[in-house]
Design an enzyme around this catalytic site. Structure first.
Site, mmCIF file in Angstrom:
data_model
loop_
_atom_site.group_PDB
_atom_site.id
_atom_site.type_symbol
_atom_site.label_atom_id
_atom_site.label_comp_id
_atom_site.label_asym_id
_atom_site.label_seq_id
_atom_site.Cartn_x
_atom_site.Cartn_y
_atom_site.Cartn_z
ATOM 1 N N THR A 95 0.849 -1.188 0.000
ATOM 2 C CA THR A 95 0.000 0.000 0.000
ATOM 3 C C THR A 95 0.885 1.239 0.000
ATOM 4 O O THR A 95 1.902 1.296 0.707
ATOM 5 C CB THR A 95 -0.951 0.004 1.214
ATOM 6 O OG1 THR A 95 -1.856 -1.082 1.058
ATOM 7 C CG2 THR A 95 -1.758 1.285 1.293
ATOM 8 N N PHE A 128 1.170 5.203 0.759
ATOM 9 C CA PHE A 128 0.570 6.236 1.604
ATOM 10 C C PHE A 128 1.093 7.603 1.173
ATOM 11 O O PHE A 128 2.255 7.718 0.772
ATOM 12 C CB PHE A 128 0.955 6.016 3.070
ATOM 13 C CG PHE A 128 0.406 4.737 3.651
ATOM 14 C CD1 PHE A 128 -0.769 4.735 4.377
ATOM 15 C CD2 PHE A 128 1.071 3.525 3.458
ATOM 16 C CE1 PHE A 128 -1.283 3.564 4.915
ATOM 17 C CE2 PHE A 128 0.568 2.352 3.981
ATOM 18 C CZ PHE A 128 -0.619 2.364 4.712
#
Ligand code: PEP
Ligand code: MN
Length: 631
Positions: free
Chosen positions: A531, A533
């Site tokens: 992921t 960010f």
């Protein structure tokens, strides 16, 4: 022994217990953990535990079964993170120390410092006292060498480490080094360990040539018993019957140490192998096995080195190793430790008032969330985190100045863009992107203590978590996935339910925070699950150094080739685009904003010029941020 204190103990009782133990002849350390505060008490005396257990404020007393006490994992469950100036060793980092075997000259050291710093080392090594097998070999430059080492480190902003070979040098060396190194040949020089320990400085403690792991930890215990808490263990190969390599690198020492001790462990592949070509493979293997870092010999001219030339890397080989390590680290959930100059500047503000706020960072979710993990792996461990209910609240908190930064997920490598956060960036013009961070997401099946795989029926998690573990849930026919608003929140809920037939899917931090049990680790369908960010801050506070990436948005008129013309400008300017997303414009049906992220060429003027051209043929052009990412 370990004295676990009651959670509501007052400071008077605490002081009383401490004095009581000291009067009995114990050395006492206070260890503040996530869950509880304890006193570690060590000494030569034995005492009836009941005498301590009855003291007000004491919850329990537990003996430490190992001969090493302060170094033992029994005493301290959390990993020790050793700070050396702005650098930290331990935790989820890979810290690389590099430099030549020995300081030979000012020119050699300054060249080495520049090269290793540019490739990403966080500390500079260089021996000034060389414990050589032959008395006729180069013995090192002594104090003069330390002066050069310190200056070379300062010239590039790196702390320095150097080996100490005798008690007579302890005070003198303290003036020059940030970390003492105790070499393999001195690991059991107990007088040296005691003398170095009293200085309370960080120490790299190498494993002795034929030392067992227990002997090595006892050496660490000597340092700790005399006042030094910050020990970095260093596996550097041991003597075996094999002679092809200089020593035999005992990689299994890494997980063994991590089970037995809370101290960080790094690996020295240079002395372990003695052969340049074997250094990088063993360095990568060490990191893959879980080492917290490396100490590597790098020389600007290894062919003419005065010691250990054949095992010293050329600067370009070191550069390649660092790039490989950078690719490897996220796979095992770690980040390469960097000198934090590329972080947004206001993290390091010296202004007191700002300093407090600057250490508070907002994220969506509850304690133990992946976003919180991203905060710590980006900013380090000494920041505080501020949980928010919704993504919008993260933006609000930053905008209102309650927190200096926010960290929000923007894209998952399997599930795609998290549109809500892109839309929020569009809606909040006073918020800018100042950084980007990638985290490997490892999901685990978590249950209440005592629960087992067979018994789990309901599994709570965020829909993304459930989707990313679909194969696992499918395979276990008894299990049913139940959507929950976030992953760590599901673990908090599980704790409340206290039902062994219920489980949650979340990161291992969440299991630790809520004291739950990991039933099965790494259950995501595809382990290549990352992921990304964004680090956000208020636009008026955003300052950047040397950006290499930019995020911006624009909309185009509704005519043929409008988007193409904008993208062509980027292509013609040699600007690489790494993301393009279209988002509906609120209140304008069927009209779209384009969100782009691009790599900035070395010369950022090319980007500024391209933006002007794009601005001429598009609408609502806005730069969301220019920032630096480690590529
Ligand atoms: C060194 O790091 O320079 C050194 C001499 O290493 P070891 O003590 O591991 O042999
Ligand atoms: Mn050496």
């Amino acid at each position: 022994m370990i004295i676990i204190l009651k959670q509501d103990i007052n400071s008077r009782d605490k002081e009383y217990i401490q004095n009581f133990l000291k009067n009995q002849g114990f050395k006492v350390r206070e260890i503040i953990g996530d869950q509880e505060t304890i006193f570690g008490a060590v000494g030569r005396i034995s005492i009836d535990f009941r005498k301590i257990e009855i003291l007000p404020g004491v919850s329990r007393v537990i003996p430490i079964s190992k001969p090493y006490k302060l170094a033992s994992r029994e005493l301290k469950k959390e990993n020790t993170i050793v700070p050396v100036g702005r650098v930290k060793i331990g935790g989820n980092r890979v810290a690389v120390i590099a430099g030549p075997c020995a300081v030979e000259s000012r020119e050699q050291m300054f060249k080495a410092a520049k090269a290793v710093r540019e490739s990403g080392a966080v500390m500079l090594r260089g021996g000034a006292f060389k414990p050589r097998t032959s008395p006729y070999s180069f013995q090192g430059m002594g104090e003069e060498g330390l002066k050069i080492l310190k200056e070379a480190g300062e010239s590039v902003g790196l702390p320095v480490v150097s080996e100490i070979v005798g008690t007579q040098y302890v005070d003198m060396m303290k003036e020059y080094v940030d970390v003492y190194q105790i070499g393999a040949r001195n690991m059991q020089n107990f007088e040296l360990l005691k003398a170095v320990g009293t200085k309370g400085m960080p120490v790299v403690l190498k494993r002795g040539l034929s030392a067992t792991i227990e002997e090595w930890l006892m050496a660490a215990e000597y340092l700790m018993a005399h006042g030094s808490d910050n020990i970095i263990l260093c596996e550097r190969g041991i003597r075996t019957f094999e002679t092809y390599t200089r020593n035999t690198l005992d990689l299994s020492a890494i997980p063994v140490i991590q089970k037995l001790s809370h101290l960080p462990i790094i690996v020295d592949p240079s002395h372990a192998t003695g052969l340049r070509a074997k250094v990088a493979p063993m360095a990568l293997a060490a990191i893959a096995a879980g080492a917290d870092g490396l100490i590597v010999e790098v020389h600007p001219d290894p062919d003419n080195a005065l010691s250990d030339g054949p095992q010293s890397l050329y600067p370009e080989e070191f550069e390649k190793l660092m790039r490989d390590l950078q690719a490897l680290s996220p796979v095992i959930g770690k980040e390469i430790e960097r000198i934090p100059e590329n972080r947004p500047i206001n993290v390091r503000s010296t202004d007191k008032a700002v300093d407090y706020i600057d250490k508070n960072i907002a994220f969506q979710g509850v304690s133990g969330a992946y976003s919180e993990k991203a905060i710590h792996s980006y900013f380090g461990d000494d920041v505080t985190t501020s949980p928010q209910t919704e993504f919008k609240d993260v933006f609000e908190s930053v905008l209102q100045g309650e927190t200096a930064f926010g960290v929000v997920p923007v894209e998952n490598s399997l599930a795609g863009t998290i549109n809500e956060n892109i839309d929020l960036l569009l809606r909040y013009p006073d918020i800018s992107v100042v950084g980007e961070h990638k985290l490997r997401i490892v999901h685990n099946l978590i249950g209440v203590p005592g629960s087992s795989l067979e018994g789990i029926r309901k599994v709570y998690s965020h829909p993304q978590g459930l989707a990313q573990c679909a194969d696992f849930i499918e395979k276990h026919k008894n299990m049913e996935g139940i959507p929950f608003y976030d992953t760590a929140g599901a673990v908090a809920y599980l704790k409340k339910l206290n039902d062994p037939s219920c489980g949650a899917i979340a990161g291992k931090e969440a299991a630790r925070v809520y004291d739950m049990h990991i039933i099965k680790e790494s259950i995501e369908t595809n382990p290549r699950n990352y992921t990304k960010f964004f680090i956000i801050t208020r636009t008026d506070k955003a300052k950047f150094e040397d950006p290499n990436r930019a995020a911006f948005v624009f909309s185009t008129p509704d005519k043929p080739g409008a988007l193409f013309s904008c993208l062509k400008i980027l292509a013609d300017s040699g600007i690489n685009m790494n993301k393009l997303e279209s988002r509906p414009i609120q209140g304008k049906p069927w009209q779209y904003m384009f969100f782009l992220s691009v790599d900035l060429p070395g010369e950022s003027k090319a980007f500024d010029a391209a933006l002007i051209q794009i601005g001429n043929i598009s609408e609502d052009l806005r730069v969301l941020g220019k920032y630096r990412v480690e590529q």
